[in-house]
Design a protein around this motif. Structure first.
Motif, PDB file in Angstrom:
ATOM      1  N   ALA A  41      -3.514   5.490   7.746  1.00 31.36           N
ATOM      2  CA  ALA A  41      -4.309   4.323   7.363  1.00 31.36           C
ATOM      3  C   ALA A  41      -3.403   3.241   6.793  1.00 31.36           C
ATOM      4  CB  ALA A  41      -5.360   4.730   6.341  1.00 31.36           C
ATOM      5  N   LYS A  97      -1.994  -1.195  -3.827  1.00 35.19           N
ATOM      6  CA  LYS A  97      -3.118  -0.282  -3.593  1.00 35.19           C
ATOM      7  C   LYS A  97      -2.571   1.109  -3.304  1.00 35.19           C
ATOM      8  CE  LYS A  97      -7.429   0.796  -2.196  1.00 35.19           C
ATOM      9  NZ  LYS A  97      -8.645   0.651  -3.007  1.00 35.19           N
ATOM     10  N   GLY A  98      -3.270   2.115  -3.817  1.00 31.77           N
ATOM     11  CA  GLY A  98      -2.858   3.484  -3.524  1.00 31.77           C
ATOM     12  C   GLY A  98      -3.999   4.270  -2.957  1.00 31.77           C
ATOM     13  N   GLY A  99      -3.659   5.321  -2.238  1.00 32.45           N
ATOM     14  CA  GLY A  99      -4.688   6.228  -1.739  1.00 32.45           C
ATOM     15  C   GLY A  99      -4.819   6.202  -0.236  1.00 32.45           C
ATOM     16  N   GLY A 100      -5.586   7.143   0.276  1.00 38.47           N
ATOM     17  CA  GLY A 100      -5.770   7.248   1.714  1.00 38.47           C
ATOM     18  C   GLY A 100      -4.730   8.153   2.316  1.00 38.47           C
ATOM     19  N   ASP A 101      -4.216   7.772   3.467  1.00 40.06           N
ATOM     20  CA  ASP A 101      -3.227   8.601   4.132  1.00 40.06           C
ATOM     21  C   ASP A 101      -2.224   7.699   4.823  1.00 40.06           C
ATOM     22  OD1 ASP A 101      -4.439   8.502   7.214  1.00 40.06           O
ATOM     23  OD2 ASP A 101      -5.931   8.341   5.636  1.00 40.06           O
ATOM     24  N   ILE A 117       0.836  -1.211   0.000  1.00 46.25           N
ATOM     25  CA  ILE A 117       0.000   0.000   0.000  1.00 46.25           C
ATOM     26  C   ILE A 117       0.864   1.252   0.000  1.00 46.25           C
ATOM     27  CG2 ILE A 117      -0.356  -0.063   2.531  1.00 46.25           C
ATOM     28  CD1 ILE A 117      -3.204   1.108   1.837  1.00 46.25           C
ATOM     29  N   ALA A 167      -1.503   7.377  -4.523  1.00 46.64           N
ATOM     30  CA  ALA A 167      -1.778   6.378  -5.546  1.00 46.64           C
ATOM     31  C   ALA A 167      -1.027   6.701  -6.833  1.00 46.64           C
ATOM     32  CB  ALA A 167      -3.272   6.328  -5.816  1.00 46.64           C
TER      33      ALA A 167
END
Lengths: 568, 335
Positions: free
Chosen positions: A241, A234-238, A33, A37
Motif C-alpha cells: 500500500a 503517516k504510518g501503518g498498512g503494508d 509513509i 507506524a
C-alpha cells in the motif's frame, strides 16, 4: 584515503546545494509513509527502525554517516581523529568541538551539557536504554566548556565513535528530559512523543502508531532549509500500500522499505508517478551451521553445546559442499530482485572492510559438492537416495523464522540439498519466538535446536569490530548463560579469538580493514561455518517531484530530509 | 425489569473478573517477547535490562493484581480527572503501553473517533440498507429483487473485506483517482470542502464494511419477515380490510424486528472492536489497527486492556439486547 572519503562526503552534500537557493518553507507540504507506524520518538527507548528514523527528523547526533559510510561532522566542527588531535594517542579519550551558535527548536542554546546529559540518560542503570551498547566502555562524559565534550573510555577504544553518532544515538535536550532519568523515563510521555531537537523539523502532533505532523524548525542552522514548511509522516498498512501510494496514486512523496516481489513493483512503476531507490548496507541473509550436536536424543542441557561436536558438520568438506550446492544469484533474483545481490561475505561493506576477492561461492557447483561429500565418506550405501556414513543418515533440520521469502528460500535450498542426497526437514518458527530469546523456549535461534538455520543480521554504523567479535569461543550460547550469546554457530577457533583481540587494540584504519577482512574470510570461505546467501539492500520509493533524496543505509534513511525539495 | 437489570449487572462482575483472569493468563503464558522485534544488533544484556524496565521481572500474580488495580481504580480516576478537571488519579502508575511508553487509555481515546466514524457509520449505513432490502425481499419472495438481493448478500458475506477493499482501491483510487487510498486521521472538518474530503476518504472503507454488515442483517430481516408473513394474524389483518401498507409495515414489521433488533444490538460491540482488516487496508488506524500492532509487538498491557474492554462491551450489549427484547415483546417478562 580517509580524507578522500570525507571530501567525497562533503562533495555529495554540496551537490544537493540547489535547494539552498530556496527559502525555508517555500515548497509547502511533503508526505512520507512508513508501512510500520512509529510508536515513540525517543531513540533511547526503542530500537525499532521506524521509531529511530522518524525521530531522526527531529533529534540529531554529533556525527552522521553519509551514503558511502563516511563520517560527516553534523553538529560538530570536524570528526575527531588521532591525526587532528581529537582522539588521544592512547585511544582513551575523544574530544568533540560543537559548532557554535546551534539552537534547539525552542530557541535555547545547544550546549555540551545536553550531550553530557544524553550520556547520563542512556547510561542510567534503571532506564532500560535501547542503545546502551553504543555507550559500552564509556567511563565519563564531561563538558569542560559549553562547546567542548570529552568522552573518556575505561580502556583504549580503537573505534571511539559509538556514542553520539548515527541515527541511534541522537542528542536530547537536558531541559526537557531532566526529570526523565532511569525508571521515570516512561512517565515523560510528552518528551518521548515530542522531543525538542536540532533537526530540520519539529513535532506539532504525535499520534502513536498512526501519524506525526511536523513543521520546519524555525531555529534550524541553515536559514534556507528545510524547503518544506510542513510534513505529514503517516504510518501503518503494508509495504504494498505504501509503494502504491507513491508510485501509482501519487498521494505520498516518500515510502520507506517498499520491499515487494520484483514483478509487483514493475507493475506499480507503470503508474509513472515515482521511482525506486536502492542502496546496499551490511544486512546479509545467511545460513548458519550448528557446530554442535542438536540431536534430541541428548539430555537437555547438553543438546547444542560444545560437549558434543556436530556428527556431520564438523567436517569442513561437508560444510563446503552444502554451500556449493546453492545458486545464490537465483535466490537473490527470486527473493529480493533489485534489492538483493549474491554474496559470499559476512561483512559485505563498507569497501574498506569488505573482502573483495571472496567470490568463489557465487557459481553453483553441484558436481563439486557431490564429489566433496563422496570424499568425506558420505555415500549412499543402502540405495535409498540419502547419503550415510557409519550407519548414520545425512538428515538435517533446517529452521528459520516465518517470512514469505524465507519459506521460498527454504523450499528451493531443500531441493538443491536433496539433489546432493541430503534429507532435509524444514521448520519455521514465528519471528517473535525465534528472535525472542526466551531461554525456556526450544525454538529460539540462540538455542539452535536444529542443524542449520537461516536469518539476516547486520551491524550498526560502519565498523564491524563488535560484529566480528560475536564469533569468539566464549560468546557461544549455553545453558550456563541462559542461552544468551551471539556466537550462534558455537564456532570456536583460538586463532580467530586472538585476531579479534588484536583488532580491539588496533587504531589504524588500514590495519583494521586488513584484520576485519581476514576475520570475515575465516568465518566464510576458510571454514564455511557461515554460508552467506544474499546481500540485502534497502529499497524505497519517492515521487518524481521530490528532489534531494539520497538513500543511506549507514544512518537513518531520512538523514537529509532537511535538504529535500520539490522539483517544479 | 429494574431488579432483573440489577441482578444481571451484579452477575456480570464475577463473569468479567473471570474473563480478565483468563485474558491475562492466556496472553502471559503465550510464547513471545516484547523485545523480539528489536534488531539483532541490540545485545541480550541490554534487552534484559529493557525487559526489567517494563516490569517483566515481577511474578505473574503481582502483575495481575497491579493490572486489576490500575484498570478498575486508577484509570477510572484519570477519566474523571479528564472530564471534570479534578486530580483524583495523582501520580499513581497508570497502565503503560510497552511500545509507546505512554498511558494505554490516552491512545485508546485518541483512536475511538476514527473507529466510530468509519466502522460505526458503516454499521448504520449497513443497517439502513439491510432493513428495506430484507423487507422487500421477503414480501416479494423469489422475485427478481429477491434473487438479486440474495446474490449480493452472498457476495458481501463470502468475499472477505481484504479482497473487496483492495479491489475498490485499485478501481477507485488507482485507476479512477476518485478517492484517496490512505485515510488521513489528522483531517479536521472545518467547512464544506473539508467535509467533502472527509466523505471522500470515508467512502471506500464505509462501502466495504457496510456491504458486509448489510448482507448479514438483510438475511436475518428477510427470514424473520417470512416467518411472520405466514402467521394467522396477518391473514386476520388483511381480512379486516387493512391496507397492505399498514399490514406489512406496522403489524408484520414490528413483530419481525424483535429478533433483528437483538442481532443488531449484539453487533454493536464489534464496532468498537474495530474492523482489523478493513482499517489496515485503508490505513484508518483505529482500534482494530491498534490491537493488531499491539499483538505484533507483544505489547501485553495494550492487548489486555483492549480485549478486556471488548469483553465488557460484549457483556453489556448482551444485557441491552435482552432488555430490548422485553420492551419490544410484551409477552416476555423477566420478573
Amino acid at each position: 584515503m580517509k580524507l578522500m572519503t570525507l571530501l567525497l562526503g562533503a562533495g555529495a552534500t554540496l551537490a544537493l546545494a540547489p535547494a539552498a537557493m530556496a527559502e525555508r518553507g517555500a515548497d509547502g507540504h511533503v508526505n512520507v509513509i512508513y508501512s510500520q507506524a512509529p510508536s515513540i520518538l525517543n531513540a533511547y527507548l526503542s530500537s525499532g527502525t521506524k521509531d529511530i528514523e522518524a525521530a531522526s527528523l527531529v533529534i540529531e547526533p554529533l556525527i552522521r554517516y553519509d551514503e558511502t559510510g563516511a563520517m560527516l561532522p553534523w553538529l560538530v566542527e570536524e570528526v575527531p581523529t588521532v591525526e587532528n588531535g581529537g582522539v588521544s594517542e592512547d585511544l582513551t579519550t575523544i574530544t568533540y568541538k560543537i559548532k557554535p551558535g546551534l539552537k534547539w527548536s525552542d530557541g535555547t542554546d545547544f550546549t555540551a551539557e545536553d550531550v553530557v546529559f544524553t550520556a547520563e540518560y542512556c547510561m542510567h542503570p534503571e532506564g532500560g536504554c535501547a542503545q546502551l551498547a553504543k555507550f559500552e566502555g564509556v567511563d565519563s562524559v564531561t563538558a569542560p566548556d559549553p562547546l567542548t565534550v570529552v568522552v573518556t573510555f575505561v580502556g583504549p577504544k580503537p573505534f571511539p565513535y559509538g556514542p553520539f553518532s548515527g541515527g541511534q544515538s541522537p542528542i536530547i535536550q537536558k531541559a526537557q528530559f531532566a526529570d526523565c532519568l532511569g525508571a521515570r523515563a516512561p512517565e515523560c510521555t510528552d518528551a518521548n512523543f515530542m522531543p525538542i531537537g536540532t533537526g530540520g523539523f519539529k513535532v506539532d502532533e504525535f499520534r502513536p502508531n498512526d501519524v506525526i505532523t511536523l513543521s520546519a524548525n524555525p531555529e534550524y542552522r541553515d536559514a534556507a532549509k528545510p524547503a518544506f514548511a510542513t510534513m505529514t509522516f503517516k504510518g501503518g498498512g503494508d509495504a504494498a500500500a505504501a509503494a502504491r501510494s507513491v508510485l501509482e496514486t501519487g498521494e505520498f512523496d516518500y515510502a520507506w522499505n517498499t520491499q515487494l516481489a520484483p514483478e509487483v513493483l514493475e507493475e506499480m512503476l507503470k503508474g509513472g508517478k515515482g521511482t525506486l531507490v536502492n542502496a546496499f548496507g551490511t544486512l546479509v541473509e545467511r545460513i548458519e551451521i550448528n557446530m554442535t550436536d542438536p540431536s534430541p536424543n541428548l539430555p537437555e542441557g547438553e543438546r547444542s553445546t560444545a560437549m558434543h561436536p556436530h556428527p556431520i558438520f564438523s567436517d569442513i568438506r561437508v560444510r563446503t559442499a552444502m554451500s556449493k550446492a546453492i545458486d545464490r544469484q537465483l535466490l537473490s533474483d527470486i527473493g529480493y530482485g533489485e534489492a538483493g545481490r549474491p554474496t559470499c561475505n559476512l561483512v559485505p561493506a563498507p569497501a574498506m572492510f569488505a573482502s573483495t576477492d571472496n567470490t568463489g561461492c557465487i557459481p553453483q557447483d553441484m558436481e563439486g559438492a557431490k564429489a566433496l561429500l563422496d570424499e568425506a565418506g558420505w555415500t549412499d550405501t543402502d540405495g535409498d537416495g540419502i547419503r550415510d556414513k557409519d550407519g548414520m543418515k545425512f538428515s538435517i533440520v533446517y529452521q528459520t523464522s516465518v517470512n514469505a521469502v524465507r519459506q521460498d528460500f527454504q523450499a528451493i535450498i531443500k531441493q538443491w540439498w536433496e539433489e546432493l542426497g541430503v534429507e532435509v526437514q524444514l521448520k519455521s518458527v514465528d519471528g517473535s519466538v525465534f528472535f525472542g530469546g526466551d531461554p525456556g523456549s526450544p525454538d529460539t535461534f540462540q538455542k539452535f535446536y536444529a542443524d542449520v538455520e537461516m536469518y539476516a543480521n547486520n551491524f550498526d554504523g560502519t565498523d564491524p569490530e563488535s560484529y566480528l567479535a560475536m564469533y569468539t569461543c566464549d560468546k557461544a550460547p549455553k545453558p550456563e548463560t541462559q542461552w544468551q550469546g551471539e556466537n550462534i554457530n558455537r564456532f570456536c577457533d583460538p586463532a580467530y579469538d586472538a585476531l579479534v583481540a588484536e583488532l580491539g587494540k588496533t587504531g589504524e584504519l588500514e590495519k583494521r580493514g586488513e584484520i576485519a577482512r581476514k576475520l570475515n574470510d575465516m568465518l566464510t570461505k576458510e571454514s564455511m561455518v557461515i554460508i552467506p546467501l544474499v546481500d540485502r539492500g534497502r529499497l524505497s520509493a519517492h515521487a518524481n517531484t521530490l528532489g534531494g533524496v539520497v538513500l543511506n543505509t549507514w544512518d537513518s534513511e531520512l538523514w537529509n530530509a532537511a535538504d529535500w525539495y520539490r522539483i517544479k | 425489569m429494574l431488579t432483573y437489570t440489577l441482578r444481571r449487572l451484579l452477575i456480570a462482575i464475577p463473569t468479567l473478573l473471570f474473563i480478565s483472569l483468563i485474558i491475562f493468563l492466556l496472553l502471559d503464558l503465550a510464547p513471545g517477547d516484547p523485545m523480539a522485534q528489536m534488531p539483532l544488533t541490540v545485545p541480550p544484556e541490554v534487552k534484559q535490562k529493557m525487559r526489567e524496565a517494563l516490569g517483566l521481572g515481577e511474578p505473574i500474580h503481582i502483575r495481575y493484581a497491579l493490572w486489576l488495580k490500575q484498570f478498575f481504580i486508577i484509570e477510572p480516576m484519570h477519566i474523571l480527572d479528564a472530564m471534570f478537571g479534578t486530580n483524583l488519579g495523582g501520580d499513581a502508575q497508570r497502565i503503560i503501553s510497552w511500545q509507546t511508553r505512554s498511558p494505554v487509555a490516552d491512545i485508546i481515546a485518541q483512536r475511538v473517533p476514527q473507529t466510530l466514524w468509519v466502522v460505526g457509520l458503516a454499521y448504520v449505513v449497513g443497517v439502513a440498507i439491510a432493513l428495506p432490502i430484507g423487507i422487500i425481499s421477503a414480501y416479494k419472495q423469489y422475485s427478481w429483487f429477491d434473487q438479486i438481493g440474495t446474490f449480493i448478500s452472498m457476495i458481501g458475506f463470502s468475499v472477505p473485506t481484504f479482497f473487496t477493499g483492495v479491489v475498490l482501491i485499485i478501481i477507485f483510487a488507482v485507476n479512477l483517482q476518485w478517492f484517496p487510498s490512505i485515510y488521513d486521521t489528522t483531517h479536521k472538518v472545518t467547512g464544506w470542502d473539508s467535509f467533502v474530503f472527509q466523505l471522500r476518504q470515508m467512502a471506500m472503507p464505509v462501502m466495504v464494511l457496510a456491504l458486509y454488515n448489510a448482507s448479514q442483517i438483510s438475511r436475518f430481516m428477510r427470514a424473520s419477515m417470512l416467518d411472520n408473513l405466514r402467521q394467522d394474524y396477518v391473514r386476520t389483518a388483511r381480512a379486516k380490510g387493512l391496507r397492505e401498507r399498514v399490514v406489512v409495515l406496522t403489524h408484520v414489521l414490528r413483530n419481525s424486528m424483535i429478533p433483528v433488533v437483538t442481532v443488531i444490538a449484539l453487533g454493536v460491540p464489534t464496532i468498537f472492536g474495530g474492523a482489523i482488516i478493513t482499517e489496515q487496508v485503508f490505513k484508518v488506524n483505529g482500534l482494530g489497527q491498534l490491537l493488531i500492532t499491539a499483538i505484533h509487538a507483544n505489547d501485553l498491557p495494550m492487548v489486555q486492556t483492549l480485549t478486556f474492554i471488548f469483553a465488557i462491551l460484549i457483556v453489556l450489549f448482551n444485557l441491552v439486547a435482552d432488555i430490548l427484547y422485553g420492551i419490544l415483546d410484551p409477552r416476555i417478562r423477566y420478573d
